[in-house]
Write an enzyme that holds these catalytic residues in place. Sequence first.
Site, short mmCIF file in Angstrom:
data_model
loop_
_atom_site.label_atom_id
_atom_site.label_comp_id
_atom_site.label_asym_id
_atom_site.label_seq_id
_atom_site.Cartn_x
_atom_site.Cartn_y
_atom_site.Cartn_z
N ARG A 96 0.83 -1.19 0.00
CA ARG A 96 0.00 0.00 0.00
C ARG A 96 0.88 1.25 0.00
O ARG A 96 1.99 1.23 0.50
CB ARG A 96 -0.89 0.03 1.25
CG ARG A 96 -2.05 -0.95 1.23
CD ARG A 96 -2.91 -0.80 2.47
NE ARG A 96 -2.21 -1.20 3.68
CZ ARG A 96 -1.62 -0.38 4.52
NH1 ARG A 96 -1.69 0.93 4.36
NH2 ARG A 96 -0.98 -0.84 5.57
N GLY A 248 -4.27 -3.80 -0.92
CA GLY A 248 -5.21 -2.77 -0.52
C GLY A 248 -5.35 -1.63 -1.52
O GLY A 248 -6.33 -0.88 -1.47
N SER A 297 -0.93 -3.17 10.53
CA SER A 297 -0.59 -4.10 9.46
C SER A 297 0.68 -4.86 9.79
O SER A 297 1.65 -4.29 10.31
CB SER A 297 -0.39 -3.32 8.16
OG SER A 297 -1.57 -2.62 7.86
N ASN A 417 6.57 -8.10 2.26
CA ASN A 417 5.11 -7.96 2.20
C ASN A 417 4.49 -8.95 1.21
O ASN A 417 3.39 -8.73 0.71
CB ASN A 417 4.72 -6.51 1.84
CG ASN A 417 3.24 -6.24 2.06
OD1 ASN A 417 2.64 -6.69 3.05
ND2 ASN A 417 2.61 -5.52 1.12
N ARG A 450 3.74 -3.52 17.85
CA ARG A 450 5.13 -3.98 18.07
C ARG A 450 5.82 -2.95 18.94
O ARG A 450 6.20 -1.88 18.46
CB ARG A 450 5.86 -4.09 16.74
CG ARG A 450 5.36 -5.20 15.85
CD ARG A 450 6.09 -5.19 14.52
NE ARG A 450 5.55 -6.24 13.67
CZ ARG A 450 6.14 -7.43 13.49
NH1 ARG A 450 7.31 -7.68 14.02
NH2 ARG A 450 5.57 -8.35 12.74
P1 GTP Z 1 -1.96 -7.45 7.86
O1 GTP Z 1 -2.49 -8.52 7.00
O2 GTP Z 1 -0.92 -6.61 7.20
O3 GTP Z 1 -3.03 -6.60 8.45
O4 GTP Z 1 -1.10 -8.15 9.04
P2 GTP Z 1 -1.53 -8.99 10.34
O5 GTP Z 1 -1.80 -8.05 11.47
O6 GTP Z 1 -2.56 -9.98 10.02
O7 GTP Z 1 -0.14 -9.72 10.71
P3 GTP Z 1 0.25 -11.27 10.60
O8 GTP Z 1 -0.52 -12.13 11.56
O9 GTP Z 1 0.24 -11.66 9.20
O10 GTP Z 1 1.75 -11.23 11.14
C1 GTP Z 1 2.74 -10.46 10.52
C2 GTP Z 1 4.11 -10.93 10.91
O11 GTP Z 1 4.25 -10.92 12.33
C3 GTP Z 1 4.39 -12.36 10.45
O12 GTP Z 1 5.70 -12.42 9.93
C4 GTP Z 1 4.29 -13.16 11.70
O13 GTP Z 1 5.11 -14.30 11.67
C5 GTP Z 1 4.70 -12.17 12.82
N1 GTP Z 1 3.98 -12.49 14.08
C6 GTP Z 1 2.66 -12.70 14.21
N2 GTP Z 1 2.33 -13.02 15.50
C7 GTP Z 1 3.49 -12.98 16.20
C8 GTP Z 1 3.82 -13.22 17.57
O14 GTP Z 1 2.97 -13.52 18.41
N3 GTP Z 1 5.14 -13.07 17.92
C9 GTP Z 1 6.09 -12.72 17.00
N4 GTP Z 1 7.34 -12.61 17.44
N5 GTP Z 1 5.82 -12.51 15.70
C10 GTP Z 1 4.54 -12.63 15.29
C1 SPV Z 2 -2.72 -4.34 5.59
O1 SPV Z 2 -1.77 -3.68 5.12
O2 SPV Z 2 -3.22 -4.08 6.72
C2 SPV Z 2 -3.26 -5.49 4.86
C3 SPV Z 2 -2.76 -5.73 3.51
O3 SPV Z 2 -4.11 -6.19 5.37
S1 SPV Z 2 -3.52 -4.72 2.32
O4 SPV Z 2 -4.64 -5.46 1.77
O5 SPV Z 2 -2.52 -4.46 1.27
O6 SPV Z 2 -3.99 -3.51 2.91
MN MN Z 3 -4.60 -5.51 7.52
#
Ligand code: GTP
Ligand code: SPV
Ligand code: MN
Length: 636
Positions: A96, A248, A297, A417, A450
């Site tokens: 995005r 997105g 995200s 990403n 984070r």
């Molecule tokens: P979007 O789709 O962008 O909205 O992201 P999201 O919030 O769904 O994040 P997602 O669960 O895909 O995690 C993103 C990254 O964070 C990945 O590389 C995961 O492996 C890492 N991650 C997720 N949960 C944890 C956790 O509990 N601990 C750690 N250390 N890393 C995590």
């Molecule tokens: C995010 O960035 O929070 C996503 C991926 O879930 S996107 O669909 O590109 O917005």
């Molecule tokens: Mn998202």
Amino acid sequence: MEDISVPFSEVHYLTIEKVGNVPVTKGNFQSLPAHVQTWLAQMIQLCTPKAVYISDGSQEEATIVTKKLVDYGQLSPLKKYENCYICRTDPRDVARVESKTFIVTNDKHSSVPHSREGAKCILGLWMSPQDISKELDTRFPGCMTGRTLMVIPFSMGPVGSPLSKIGVQVTDSYYVLLSMRVMTRVSPDIWRHLAHGEEFVRCLHSVGVPLPAAQPIVNNWPCNPEKTMIVHFPDPRKVMSFGSGYGGNSLLGKKCFALRIAGRIAKDEGWLAEHMLIMSITNPKGEEKFIAAAFPSACGKTNLAMLTPTIPGYTVQCVGDDIAWMRFDKKTGELRAINPEAGFFGVAPGTNMKTNPNAILTCLKNSIFTNVGETADSGFYWEGLEDETPAGTEVTSWTGEKYKLGEDKTKKSSHPNARFCCPARQCPIIHSRWEDPAGVPISAIIFGGRRPEGVPLVIESLNWKHGVFLASQLKSESTAAAEFTGKQIMHDPFAMRPFVGYNFGHYIQHWLDFEKDPNNKLPKIFHVNWFRLDENNKFLWPGFGDNIRVLDWIIRRVNNEDVADVSPVGLLPKKGSINLDGLDINWEKLLSIPKDYWTGDIEETLTWLDGQLGDDLPQDIRAEIQKQKDRISQLN
Ligand code: GTP
Ligand code: SPV
Ligand code: MN
């Protein structure tokens, strides 16, 4: 470069319908609802495609389009799985772009807050209707020349649910057509629901490369990065997106509609459109609770939404992994949530059979992988799959480089990403009620980010106002989901910074206002942090499946168990109240609230919120900040 439009059907040439002088190669334009025809005719006149194609979302259509994309070279099959494809984008179009995402309203401050002078507002970018029209005029006229204009009717939420909303997307990208079919409910039934002139969100998307292309097309991924622009018109419920085919930016049902436009509709109608997962947790006693959680995200929503518990007796089921539409039930006062999406567009790197087996199992069929690596035996590969892929396996990276696993540790197979796009119904732990038109009742709302330093594993807010303040002060390290580089800690209130469709001060006030209706059963609000580091930059908390231990504590708090102590920053778990069986955890480091850190942080938060929101910062939040400041000053 040739367009790869789907060939004319067997219909006799003479019977081919035209809109103006543009032939309709699939579907029946005249049968569409009149107000849809009017809008489409304008889009066709604006974009000057060579053909119009009305999608029906069927498997048959997907098969034909997929084959076309394979022949063209934009997709290639991953033969190891069933009906899975890999796609590499132009490396300039990978995420995005917040800096090119605009909200357009007559009044600037219905879109963005009254930021203080000198403070650059990052809670949305506004442009005036006059200025945007100049920008759009240099982009959309003729933008689909030589291409096919596809019409995609879709529903966000189960078709026909009172909580759902309808959109129609026009696009010249077949990749978008295939992805929208996974991420939303595309169906000709939609037309029936618009038969009486009902509202729908008008979504126009173009990759911005009319044919013949003025510049070389990289990786068979047409895009126009110099001119990319994603524009929202919340008043007429309209989105216009130009130049990018990615996530997105182009799957307009997702962030553009389901968050920015829906957020405005939700404000007008008294509900919430949030960047939240929805899941259920059943404890060993068999009691089920639904929760919603907002993290920025790439900060862990997908992983939490489908986690595999590491402690016995718990069952987790997934309702959604990215977006929640929620409203308080007028009769019962419960907060009911639906997942408006039908698929997962998840971060690939880091996903494996240990961290998130359910995501892996969801995407082994009918899925599209973008910007990941490919193994010599036609499987997917990304960082995080090292332990599941034999060393020496040959990988072709997302940039086309070939190398052998384990030989050169500096090589990266995937863009950070990189994403998988898969149907939610394939998730092994999808909840049986995930498409319940009435939604599921939410008992707790969790925010998180984070936070490498200072912020404990979990905090419970003292009350609703304090919870809204916790969400307002949300911060997180930036990730590759947008265009930021490095690991800067950025403010991301409510995990909605990039996604809010109206004045953020009004957005916070909207949240505060839910307390005013005594009928509303307000869920408890929590803040979590899986990402605190020790002095060696190692995570203090194992995360992933072990996050169930924190959810368990949260649910005990929802049940009013006496497992929390009051602290200056909120309620913290009593020592020993989180199940840590089998873990080696430094409780003090994980739960401490260092006075210096919090003193600096609350000052910085006030300065930032005041700078960004100015007089639009609700008084209740100012009061919460002051109270928290006073409490922190009493810390030892
Ligand atoms: P979007 O789709 O962008 O909205 O992201 P999201 O919030 O769904 O994040 P997602 O669960 O895909 O995690 C993103 C990254 O964070 C990945 O590389 C995961 O492996 C890492 N991650 C997720 N949960 C944890 C956790 O509990 N601990 C750690 N250390 N890393 C995590
Ligand atoms: C995010 O960035 O929070 C996503 C991926 O879930 S996107 O669909 O590109 O917005
Ligand atoms: Mn998202």
